[in-house]
Scaffold this active site. Structure first.
Site, PDB file in Angstrom:
ATOM      1  N   THR A 201       2.755  -9.581  -9.485  1.00 24.47           N
ATOM      2  CA  THR A 201       2.439 -10.313  -8.253  1.00 24.47           C
ATOM      3  C   THR A 201       1.181 -11.136  -8.433  1.00 24.47           C
ATOM      4  O   THR A 201       0.258 -10.709  -9.126  1.00 24.47           O
ATOM      5  CB  THR A 201       2.170  -9.305  -7.109  1.00 24.47           C
ATOM      6  N   GLY A 231       9.603  -6.499  -0.787  1.00 21.12           N
ATOM      7  CA  GLY A 231       8.282  -5.893  -0.614  1.00 21.12           C
ATOM      8  C   GLY A 231       7.470  -6.587   0.471  1.00 21.12           C
ATOM      9  O   GLY A 231       8.009  -7.248   1.357  1.00 21.12           O
ATOM     10  N   ASP A 232       6.166  -6.429   0.367  1.00 20.33           N
ATOM     11  CA  ASP A 232       5.261  -7.001   1.370  1.00 20.33           C
ATOM     12  C   ASP A 232       4.978  -8.483   1.164  1.00 20.33           C
ATOM     13  O   ASP A 232       4.621  -9.194   2.114  1.00 20.33           O
ATOM     14  CB  ASP A 232       3.919  -6.250   1.315  1.00 20.33           C
ATOM     15  N   GLY A 253       0.180  -4.386  -4.886  1.00 23.04           N
ATOM     16  CA  GLY A 253       0.413  -2.948  -5.022  1.00 23.04           C
ATOM     17  C   GLY A 253       1.695  -2.557  -4.320  1.00 23.04           C
ATOM     18  O   GLY A 253       2.591  -3.386  -4.131  1.00 23.04           O
ATOM     19  N   GLY A 255       4.237  -2.334  -1.987  1.00 22.24           N
ATOM     20  CA  GLY A 255       4.494  -3.127  -0.793  1.00 22.24           C
ATOM     21  C   GLY A 255       4.885  -2.322   0.427  1.00 22.24           C
ATOM     22  O   GLY A 255       4.497  -2.652   1.553  1.00 22.24           O
TER      23      GLY A 255
HETATM   24  C1  SD4 Z   1       5.688  -5.590  -3.894  1.00 22.10           C
HETATM   25  N1  SD4 Z   1       3.337  -5.908  -3.568  1.00 22.10           N
HETATM   26  O1  SD4 Z   1       6.738  -6.179  -4.074  1.00 22.10           O
HETATM   27  C2  SD4 Z   1       4.413  -6.188  -4.488  1.00 22.10           C
HETATM   28  C3  SD4 Z   1       4.211  -5.623  -5.859  1.00 22.10           C
HETATM   29  C4  SD4 Z   1       2.882  -5.872  -6.493  1.00 22.10           C
HETATM   30  O2  SD4 Z   1       1.609  -5.862  -8.464  1.00 22.10           O
HETATM   31  O3  SD4 Z   1       1.919  -6.278  -5.888  1.00 22.10           O
HETATM   32  N2  SD4 Z   1       2.753  -5.613  -7.789  1.00 22.10           N
HETATM   33  O4  SD4 Z   1       5.622  -4.527  -3.294  1.00 22.10           O
END
Ligand code: SD4
Length: 341
Positions: A201, A231-232, A253, A255
């Site tokens: 991300t 995800g978020d 992180g 999500g």
């Molecule tokens: C998610 N927040 O799809 C993203 C993943 C992410 O480093 O940030 N990875 O949940």
């Protein structure tokens, strides 16, 4: 130096927190001034460079945050775009969002075979009456807008990782990327040939020379996720939120745990109440840690924010989260403070 004083009022304070046997856990950087761009993880350095091309020429923050993360989406060495790890059915699916200084926002989710989801998200924002398009509909819209449909083939690295994953086909949502980088699970970073660590991300927030804020966030989500998982990152208020009167925030992180507390929106609301970017990020991390109880040990979430004064701050659950910052004075990677040491 044309009107340098007028545009730059930058002061930089760097302090290092020394905890637990002289181990440096956090470097705290406070910036006041504009323009400024910050973005998540080490890939943020290259992304900021592209954003800076726009900001340093008095371009708009919205253009900077799109151009910046496009670098990461296109990178061969990166898990953010089409070179990312696939879902558990073997397909790379991408999520992205963008938001400007006037509450205009656009996002795409579960998008396949399009190289620049962030630009599709921007078209959703600018050319449709909607905020979010997903899946086949998002892809059809992208094609209609002239985005080429890319090959579905996985990158060699992703193919190898997928074949490896298929041996056990284990889906373990709890994941962590800790300071010694011995990550595991879908959010674990992967090691690149050049020895650097790669994340899936990038979130970026910026303030331009006019004091206007914008943000972008783009991701392949979690490696080997369930098909259809979102995800978020494409959820406005979770992975990204911008209020031009107050500040902007992006998240990275796990999500699912960002969504449940409307993470980025919560950080901006706390900044509205007067908290500094770092304190606001910390408060929402605290909320997640409280909700997750002992499971907080197994997940990583980090927030990165800028306020209207151009002050920046971040906070993570675990050590290991870095963010890249670029101003007139500095270009560097900063270690975020974290809840656990
Ligand atoms: C998610 N927040 O799809 C993203 C993943 C992410 O480093 O940030 N990875 O949940």
């Amino acid at each position: 130096m044309i009107n340098r004083r007028k545009f730059i009022r930058a002061s930089v304070f760097t302090s290092f927190a020394t905890i637990a046997g002289n181990k440096i856990l956090a470097a705290n950087v406070q910036i006041v001034g504009k323009p400024v761009v910050i973005s998540t993880w080490d890939a943020g350095i290259a992304a900021n460079k592209a954003a800076w091309e726009v900001l340093s020429k008095k371009g708009k923050a919205i253009d900077a945050v799109e151009k910046g993360v496009m670098v990461t989406e296109a990178s061969q060495n990166c898990c953010v775009g089409l070179n990312a790890h696939p879902d558990r059915d073997g397909f790379v699916t991408l999520d992205a969002s963008i938001m400007d200084d006037k509450f205009n926002c656009g996002s795409v989710a579960f998008l396949e075979r399009i190289k620049h989801p962030i630009s599709v998200a921007r078209r959703v924002m600018e050319k449709t009456p909607h905020v979010m398009l997903v899946g086949v509909g998002a892809q059809q819209f992208a094609i209609a807008e002239g985005f080429p449909l890319e090959d579905q083939k996985l990158s060699p690295e992703a193919q190898k990782a997928y074949e490896n994953w298929l041996k056990k086909s284990e889906y373990k949502p709890p994941a962590i990327n800790i300071e010694n980088k011995q990550g595991h699970g879908p959010f674990a970073p992967t090691r690149l040939d050049n020895g650097e660590w790669n994340h899936d991300t990038i979130g970026m927030v910026a303030m331009d020379s006019f004091g206007n804020l914008s943000g972008s966030c783009t991701t392949s989500g979690a490696g080997f996720k369930m098909r259809g998982r979102v995800g978020d990152s494409p959820i406005i208020g979770a992975g990204l939120f911008v209020d031009n009167e107050v500040g902007a925030c992006t998240a990275t992180g796990q999500g699912e745990d960002v969504i449940r507390v409307a993470g980025s929106h919560s950080v901006v609301e706390l900044m509205r109440q007067g908290l500094s970017p770092e304190a606001a990020c910390r408060k929402v991390i605290e909320r997640i840690v409280k909700i997750k109880k002992e499971k907080a040990k197994d997940i990583q979430v980090a927030f990165l924010a800028v306020n209207k004064k151009g002050q920046v701050g971040a906070y993570a659950i675990h050590p290991g989260f870095d963010y890249a910052i670029r101003t007139n004075e500095i270009e560097k990677l900063v270690k975020s403070k974290s809840w656990f040491s």
